[in-house]
Design a protein around this motif. Structure first.
Motif, PDB file in Angstrom:
ATOM      1  N   MET A  66      49.980  17.964  40.707  1.00 37.81           N
ATOM      2  CA  MET A  66      48.606  18.368  40.376  1.00 37.81           C
ATOM      3  C   MET A  66      48.631  19.588  39.453  1.00 37.81           C
ATOM      4  O   MET A  66      48.476  20.733  39.894  1.00 37.81           O
ATOM      5  N   GLU A  67      48.800  19.339  38.171  1.00 35.08           N
ATOM      6  CA  GLU A  67      48.955  20.450  37.229  1.00 35.08           C
ATOM      7  C   GLU A  67      47.649  21.232  37.050  1.00 35.08           C
ATOM      8  O   GLU A  67      47.659  22.366  36.631  1.00 35.08           O
ATOM      9  N   ALA A  68      46.528  20.583  37.405  1.00 38.70           N
ATOM     10  CA  ALA A  68      45.232  21.247  37.200  1.00 38.70           C
ATOM     11  C   ALA A  68      45.026  22.388  38.193  1.00 38.70           C
ATOM     12  O   ALA A  68      44.213  23.269  37.972  1.00 38.70           O
ATOM     13  N   ARG A  69      45.757  22.376  39.298  1.00 33.79           N
ATOM     14  CA  ARG A  69      45.579  23.421  40.293  1.00 33.79           C
ATOM     15  C   ARG A  69      46.203  24.718  39.817  1.00 33.79           C
ATOM     16  O   ARG A  69      47.317  24.727  39.325  1.00 33.79           O
ATOM     17  N   GLY A  70      45.493  25.814  40.007  1.00 36.13           N
ATOM     18  CA  GLY A  70      46.064  27.087  39.596  1.00 36.13           C
ATOM     19  C   GLY A  70      45.977  28.100  40.689  1.00 36.13           C
ATOM     20  O   GLY A  70      44.887  28.381  41.179  1.00 36.13           O
ATOM     21  N   ASP A  71      47.118  28.657  41.086  1.00 33.63           N
ATOM     22  CA  ASP A  71      47.104  29.687  42.118  1.00 33.63           C
ATOM     23  C   ASP A  71      46.317  30.903  41.655  1.00 33.63           C
ATOM     24  O   ASP A  71      45.535  31.465  42.403  1.00 33.63           O
ATOM     25  N   TRP A  72      46.546  31.285  40.370  1.00 32.62           N
ATOM     26  CA  TRP A  72      45.890  32.472  39.854  1.00 32.62           C
ATOM     27  C   TRP A  72      44.392  32.274  39.755  1.00 32.62           C
ATOM     28  O   TRP A  72      43.619  33.166  40.074  1.00 32.62           O
ATOM     29  N   LEU A  73      44.029  31.068  39.339  1.00 34.67           N
ATOM     30  CA  LEU A  73      42.609  30.744  39.260  1.00 34.67           C
ATOM     31  C   LEU A  73      41.965  30.923  40.644  1.00 34.67           C
ATOM     32  O   LEU A  73      40.913  31.538  40.777  1.00 34.67           O
ATOM     33  N   ALA A  74      42.649  30.407  41.675  1.00 37.97           N
ATOM     34  CA  ALA A  74      42.105  30.498  43.034  1.00 37.97           C
ATOM     35  C   ALA A  74      41.944  31.959  43.460  1.00 37.97           C
ATOM     36  O   ALA A  74      40.944  32.318  44.094  1.00 37.97           O
ATOM     37  N   VAL A  75      42.910  32.798  43.108  1.00 41.69           N
ATOM     38  CA  VAL A  75      42.831  34.220  43.488  1.00 41.69           C
ATOM     39  C   VAL A  75      41.644  34.892  42.802  1.00 41.69           C
ATOM     40  O   VAL A  75      40.838  35.586  43.446  1.00 41.69           O
ATOM     41  N   VAL A  76      41.526  34.665  41.488  1.00 43.75           N
ATOM     42  CA  VAL A  76      40.428  35.292  40.733  1.00 43.75           C
ATOM     43  C   VAL A  76      39.079  34.803  41.252  1.00 43.75           C
ATOM     44  O   VAL A  76      38.144  35.587  41.454  1.00 43.75           O
ATOM     45  N   VAL A  77      38.990  33.492  41.506  1.00 50.28           N
ATOM     46  CA  VAL A  77      37.726  32.914  41.968  1.00 50.28           C
ATOM     47  C   VAL A  77      37.376  33.423  43.372  1.00 50.28           C
ATOM     48  O   VAL A  77      36.202  33.639  43.689  1.00 50.28           O
ATOM     49  N   THR A  78      38.386  33.641  44.221  1.00 43.35           N
ATOM     50  CA  THR A  78      38.137  34.205  45.547  1.00 43.35           C
ATOM     51  C   THR A  78      37.490  35.586  45.435  1.00 43.35           C
ATOM     52  O   THR A  78      36.513  35.888  46.125  1.00 43.35           O
ATOM     53  N   ILE A  79      38.035  36.412  44.532  1.00 44.69           N
ATOM     54  CA  ILE A  79      37.491  37.772  44.362  1.00 44.69           C
ATOM     55  C   ILE A  79      36.052  37.715  43.837  1.00 44.69           C
ATOM     56  O   ILE A  79      35.158  38.406  44.339  1.00 44.69           O
ATOM     57  N   LEU A  80      35.834  36.835  42.847  1.00 43.86           N
ATOM     58  CA  LEU A  80      34.462  36.658  42.344  1.00 43.86           C
ATOM     59  C   LEU A  80      33.540  36.181  43.470  1.00 43.86           C
ATOM     60  O   LEU A  80      32.396  36.629  43.577  1.00 43.86           O
ATOM     61  N   GLY A  81      34.063  35.288  44.313  1.00 45.40           N
ATOM     62  CA  GLY A  81      33.272  34.752  45.422  1.00 45.40           C
ATOM     63  C   GLY A  81      32.860  35.841  46.409  1.00 45.40           C
ATOM     64  O   GLY A  81      31.747  35.818  46.938  1.00 45.40           O
ATOM     65  N   LEU A  82      33.743  36.807  46.655  1.00 45.02           N
ATOM     66  CA  LEU A  82      33.398  37.918  47.560  1.00 45.02           C
ATOM     67  C   LEU A  82      32.199  38.689  47.014  1.00 45.02           C
ATOM     68  O   LEU A  82      31.295  39.084  47.761  1.00 45.02           O
TER      69      LEU A  82
END
Ligand SMILES: [Zn+2]
Length: 259
Positions: A1-17
Motif C-alpha cells: 500500500m504505497e499510498a499510506r504515509g506514516d508522516w502524513l498520519a502524524v501530521v494529520v493527527t496533530i491537525l486533528g487535535l
C-alpha cells in the motif's frame, strides 16, 4: 500500500487535535445559539479569557490538572477527550486512505460526527443545521468522486434512512414509545451515502449491537435516567466510521468463517 504515509498520519493527527479544540467550541456553543467564531473562549465561572498558551489540545488540560488557571473551577474531561478522539480518528483516516480524496472526505465527515455526537450526548438532539449540510456534502462528494457507481451510495442513503424511518414510525405502535428520533433518520441519509450499500448494512448492525449492549449495561447499573433512552447518534457515527475504516477487513473475516 504505497499510498499510506506514516508522516502524513502524524501530521494529520496533530491537525486533528487542533480541529478537535474547535469542535469543542462548536458542540458547546451551537446548541446554545452562540456564535462559534466570537468571542474567544472564557471560563464559564470567572469569565477570565483562556490564554493562548492554555489552548494546547489535551496538553493544557493535563498540565492544569483539569482546572481553570484563574479560579480553579473544574474543566470537563470532555474537552481533552474530544480533542484526543478527533486527533486519533483523523490520524487513522490518513493512515488507512493515504493522500487521497477519500481521506479528505473522511476528515470532514469525522469532524461533523464528533460535533453531532457530543451534542446528542448532552442534549439528545441532532440539529438539522448540521445533519442537512452533512447529507448534502456527502451525497455531492460521492456522486462526484465515487469510486462506486451513484446508485451504490444513494441506495445506502435510502436503505439506511428507510430502515430508521420504519423504526421511528413503528416503535410507538409496537412498543408504545419512541425508539428513534427523526434526527437519527436525517443523520443516516448522510452516513448511508458515505458508506454505500454494504457499508450501511454493517453500520446499522454495529450501531444496533453496540447500542443494545450499552443500553443493557446502563439498565443494570440503573443509570438510564428519567427518559429511559440513550442517544443513538453516537452509535450510528461509530458504526459508520468502523465500517469506513475496517469494513473490508470485517467482511472478509466474517465470510471467511463460512468458506
Ligand atoms: Zn475560571
Amino acid at each position: 500500500m504505497e499510498a499510506r504515509g506514516d508522516w502524513l498520519a502524524v501530521v494529520v493527527t496533530i491537525l486533528g487535535l487542533i480541529v478537535g479544540s474547535f469542535l469543542n467550541v462548536v458542540a458547546y456553543r451551537f446548541p446554545r445559539g452562540e456564535s462559534v467564531m466570537f468571542p474567544p473562549s472564557r471560563c464559564p465561572r470567572c469569565g477570565a479569557r483562556i490564554r493562548p498558551r492554555d489552548l494546547i489540545p489535551v496538553v493544557s488540560w493535563v498540565w492544569l490538572r483539569g482546572r481553570c488557571r484563574d479560579c480553579g473551577a473544574p474543566v470537563s474531561l470532555r474537552y481533552p477527550l474530544v480533542e484526543a478522539l478527533t486527533g486519533g480518528l483523523w490520524g487513522l483516516a490518513a493512515w488507512r486512505y493515504g493522500w487521497s480524496l477519500e481521506t479528505a472526505l473522511g476528515l470532514v465527515v469525522i469532524s461533523f460526527l464528533i460535533a453531532l455526537s457530543a451534542i446528542d450526548l448532552e442534549w439528545q438532539i441532532l440539529p438539522d443545521e448540521l445533519t442537512y449540510p452533512l447529507a448534502i456534502m456527502v451525497i455531492g462528494a460521492r456522486l462526484w468522486m465515487g469510486p462506486e457507481p451513484w446508485w451504490w451510495y444513494l441506495g445506502g442513503a435510502a436503505l439506511g434512512a428507510g430502515m430508521l424511518f420504519a423504526l421511528y414510525w413503528l416503535s410507538p405502535l409496537l412498543f408504545g414509545k419512541e425508539g428513534m428520533g427523526l434526527g437519527d433518520v436525517k443523520l443516516m441519509v448522510g452516513l448511508g451515502a458515505f458508506s454505500g450499500l454494504t457499508g450501511t448494512v454493517l453500520t446499522l448492525f454495529a450501531a444496533s449491537l453496540a447500542g443494545l449492549a450499552v443500553g443493557l449495561v446502563l439498565q443494570r447499573m440503573d443509570r438510564l435516567g428519567e427518559q429511559r433512552r440513550i442517544p443513538f447518534g453516537p452509535f450510528l457515527a461509530g458504526g459508520a466510521l468502523l465500517s469506513w475504516l475496517y469494513g473490508d477487513t470485517l467482511m472478509k473475516a466474517y465470510f471467511g468463517l463460512f468458506l
